[in-house]
Design a protein around this motif. Structure first.
Motif, mmCIF file in Angstrom:
data_model
loop_
_atom_site.group_PDB
_atom_site.id
_atom_site.type_symbol
_atom_site.label_atom_id
_atom_site.label_comp_id
_atom_site.label_asym_id
_atom_site.label_seq_id
_atom_site.Cartn_x
_atom_site.Cartn_y
_atom_site.Cartn_z
ATOM 1 N N TYR A 88 112.826 -27.795 -135.613
ATOM 2 C CA TYR A 88 113.877 -27.699 -136.626
ATOM 3 C C TYR A 88 115.047 -28.620 -136.300
ATOM 4 O O TYR A 88 115.581 -29.300 -137.183
ATOM 5 N N ARG A 96 116.104 -31.444 -144.827
ATOM 6 C CA ARG A 96 116.204 -29.994 -145.020
ATOM 7 C C ARG A 96 116.972 -29.684 -146.299
ATOM 8 O O ARG A 96 116.543 -28.846 -147.114
ATOM 9 N N ASP A 174 115.213 -20.495 -140.191
ATOM 10 C CA ASP A 174 114.991 -21.822 -139.614
ATOM 11 C C ASP A 174 113.526 -22.010 -139.234
ATOM 12 O O ASP A 174 112.960 -23.098 -139.422
ATOM 13 N N GLU A 175 112.891 -20.971 -138.683
ATOM 14 C CA GLU A 175 111.481 -21.064 -138.319
ATOM 15 C C GLU A 175 110.603 -21.228 -139.553
ATOM 16 O O GLU A 175 109.644 -22.010 -139.554
ATOM 17 N N GLU A 178 111.007 -24.740 -140.756
ATOM 18 C CA GLU A 178 110.302 -25.650 -139.851
ATOM 19 C C GLU A 178 108.803 -25.635 -140.131
ATOM 20 O O GLU A 178 108.154 -26.692 -140.204
ATOM 21 N N ASN A 182 106.629 -28.907 -141.862
ATOM 22 C CA ASN A 182 105.585 -29.521 -141.040
ATOM 23 C C ASN A 182 104.171 -29.247 -141.545
ATOM 24 O O ASN A 182 103.221 -29.834 -141.013
#
Length: 743
Positions: A88, A96, A174-175, A178, A182
């Motif tokens: 992240y 983002r 945030d996870e 991320e 990806n």
């Protein structure tokens, strides 16, 4: 008298509809409580079953196969393409922000499912009459991409919502972002922002600019529609929408949005679908038999030499006649495929003529005839009569339409005499010749009609190349292979092992065959394949010049070249010794440039030139290597104009020999053949001794021609002893004077 008390009023009875409404409300509340309880239970069950964050990071969305050339460079990626995983903190803020602005403005505030977003999409649906935007959050999209499919059914949407709630309970915002950035699909086989950035812009996603981030963020809605490589205008327009949305949400200013130059972005060039794909299309299906892994990403390491591949592609493109196709296969001494070209242009035709097409090999098939004869006891210097012959009603004839009487096998092979091949085939047995072809790797059916000695059975280029490579390997079987090893998640799961234990013929037979093959290149039909170092090879041409072949080896590399039309129509002037031999030489010169010059065990021996009847072999126009036959092997007239012979040095047209009244051409004029000509075509320096190839010391004379026989002595060193009438000493001794050994 007391006043009477008025009677009390009875309560008004409740309306039955009110009672029903209250009851319904209670039931609905109860059902809602139960549903909420079930939802909570379902969410926590789903949460408990979710993989860990590290597991989700390592699990791909399908099997990826990356193919490496011999030098380790990636030549093609198959299936999903994944770039580097960016934590992240390494994901650019503009990437983002752009994703959140265009895909899920309330990402930071909702609990996995956004009722406001759903309501907004429903309103737009009624306003416009059709769905134009979805209500799925980033978390829902992640759940769908990782765990579900894209079916538009209520059951799937319900499971998607449950998983979204579970993801929000297990991972931080945030996870989740991320994982999403990806793993989401951006089109063109690219999963994740790093793969998309490398595909479209040629660099990693950690260096994305605002304009580049806007383009990539805009792809998620419809990757195929907004791909910059498919529709640049649509991609620019979508990126403009993303920038405008970012300005509206306040993550960038209006001036920043205006300054983002989407129009000026430079896209990474699309990789060419070049001839490398012929090789990968042949090699990759072999994985099904080599390994069992079908899910984990694979790294496939191959034998392909990119430099050789470029030279092979250029040689085929430059030398293949207009309207025709060409194919080339090059094998290293252990069978490693170093180059493969299946056609002039992979984009226009993915048909691999090197491995899939079956065509008649013409006189190149005589390799198996002579191998069978040598194994049966014949020697290159053996004499055989070139004369008319009829076998089971089939009468072959030489391309020159002449016969020359007794000749050596070396002469017959060098000038591709059909009558001699027919006699040899009859002597050893046509079934024996067919068995020899199968022994050397011919996988297509081989007929046993007498005409089979002239190459009437169809074969593949890779099989013929394999056969010649086995001769070069001194009779040990060579098996083509393209995959050296396969790794998965850093572990090697397959390694190729070369098998050198299968002996096809005795080494002396292979050496004698090499003797014949190098003579064919130095003085026979394959002279155009000379590359300034020892070469052994054979031409092949089929009826009416429908196919042209040249196959040969030098310095450990064996290469086969084929040219012809896909519809098998004739090609004027196509002979194995012309365009195919030139393409072979154009490839082999650079392919062997960095390899040491390797001498063969047997050195070149000149054929009996004064007996050879085909003057075209002298003057640079190789014979077609095959008489004209119909489907039954019977001779037919070609009806095609013959090429005018030209001088090998000047290219000037030379007169044909006069014909006598019977229609039989006379012998070539004596002045057309002399020792100077022999020296030129063999590349021999007259100042060098023809026996040892060494410079003659001052005061000594090289070995001279026999004046009585008026020809170069034949069969001088097919073994360690000179077989002529003048020298019986060690051919490496080097002690001689006036053509005779000294004490």
């Amino acid at each position: 008298m007391a006043r009477a008390r008025p009677a009390s009023r009875s309560p008004r009875p409740r309306s039955p509809w009110r009672r029903r409404l209250v009851l319904l409300l209670k039931v609905l509340i109860g059902l809602a409580v139960l549903a909420f309880g079930a939802l909570v239970i379902a969410v926590y069950i789903a949460r408990s079953q979710l993989p860990s964050f590290e597991s989700l990071k390592s699990s791909p969305n399908g099997q990826m196969i990356r193919v490496h050339a011999a030098d380790g460079s990636v030549i093609v990626s198959m299936g999903p393409s994944f770039g580097e995983w960016l934590p992240y903190g390494q994901i650019p803020a503009v990437m983002r922000d752009a994703t959140i602005a265009v895909e899920d403005r309330r990402f930071r505030s909702h609990i996995g499912v956004d009722p406001v977003g759903i309501a907004r999409s429903v309103k737009v649906r009624f306003d416009r009459g059709h769905w134009t935007q979805g209500g799925s959050t980033i978390t829902q999209q992640l759940a769908r991409n990782v765990f579900l499919n894209n079916q538009k059914k209520f059951g799937r949407k319900f499971r998607e919502g449950i998983l979204a709630f579970a993801l929000e309970r297990k991972f931080s915002k945030d996870e989740i972002l991320e994982l999403y950035l990806n793993k989401v699909y951006y089109g063109g086989g690219a999963y994740g922002i790093d793969a998309a950035s490398r595909k479209f812009f040629g660099h990693g996603a950690d260096h994305l600019s605002l304009a580049e981030a806007a383009v990539i963020a805009g792809l998620v809605k419809a990757p195929s529609n907004y791909s910059p490589t498919a529709d640049a205008e649509a991609a620019v327009g979508r990126a403009g929408v993303v920038l405008q949305t970012m300005a509206e949400t306040g993550v960038i200013s209006a001036s920043e949005a205006a300054d983002a130059d989407v129009q000026g972005l430079k896209l990474a060039p699309e990789p060419r679908q070049n001839s490398v794909r012929y090789f990968t299309d042949w090699a990759l299906p072999q994985l099904d038999t080599l390994i069992d892994e079908t899910e984990a990403p694979l790294e496939v390491w191959t034998t392909l030499d990119l430099s050789m591949q470029r030279h092979a592609d250029a040689a085929i493109r430059a030398n293949t006649p207009a309207g025709a196709q060409g194919a080339l296969v090059a094998l290293d001494r252990d069978g490693a495929v170093k180059a493969m070209v299946g056609g002039k242009d992979y984009v226009s035709s993915i048909y691999n003529r090197a491995t899939q097409a079956v065509r008649q090999p013409g006189s190149s098939f005589k390799l198996f005839v002579y191998l069978a004869a040598l194994e049966a006891g014949h020697k290159p210097e053996d004499s055989i009569v070139d004369e008319p012959v009829t076998i089971n009603g089939w009468t072959p004839r030489n391309d020159s339409r002449r016969n020359s009487g007794p000749v050596s096998l070396r002469t017959a092979f060098a000038y591709s005499l059909n009558t001699v091949a027919a006699k040899l085939g009859q002597e050893v047995g046509f079934t024996t010749v067919a068995d020899m072809a199968r022994r050397f790797g011919i996988t297509t059916p081989v007929n046993t009609h007498p005409s089979m000695v002239l190459g009437t059975s169809e074969t593949r280029v890779i099989d013929m190349t394999r056969a010649f490579a086995s001769v070069a390997s001194k009779g040990i079987a060579v098996t083509p292979y393209g995959i050296t090893r396969v790794t998965s998640n850093g572990q090697t799961i397959y390694t190729h092992e070369v098998d050198r234990s299968h002996v096809l013929v005795a080494p002396y037979v292979a050496a004698e065959m090499t003797d014949l093959l190098q003579t064919a290149v130095n003085t026979g039909t394959g002279r155009a394949a000379q590359i300034g170092r020892p070469v052994a090879g054979k031409t092949g041409t089929t009826t009416a010049s429908k196919d042209g072949w040249f196959l040969g080896f030098s310095s450990g590399i064996t290469t086969g070249v084929w040219m012809g039309r896909d519809d098998a129509r004739p090609i004027a002037g196509l002979h194995g010794g012309t365009a195919p031999a030139r393409a072979w030489a154009a490839f082999m010169k650079p392919a062997t440039a960095d390899r040491p010059i390797e001498q063969f065990e047997t050195q070149v021996t000149l054929p009996e030139w004064q007996l050879e009847p085909d003057e075209e072999s002298y003057f640079g126009q190789p014979d077609n290597g095959q008489m004209m036959v119909d489907e039954n092997g019977n001779p037919i007239e070609s009806g095609m104009p013959q090429d005018v012979p030209t001088d090998a040095q000047t290219g000037d047209a030379l007169p044909r020999p006069e014909a006598d009244p019977s229609g039989t051409p006379s012998a070539a004029p004596a002045q057309q053949l002399n020792q100077d000509w022999i020296d030129r075509v063999t590349g021999r320096d007259p100042a060098r001794d023809p026996r040892t190839r060494e410079q003659v010391p001052p005061g000594r004379q090289p070995l001279q021609r026999d004046p009585a026989r008026d020809r170069v002595p034949t069969d001088r060193y097919s073994s360690d002893r000179y077989q002529g009438d003048r020298y019986q000493g060690d051919r490496q001794d080097g002690r001689y004077q006036d053509g005779r050994p000294t004490q």
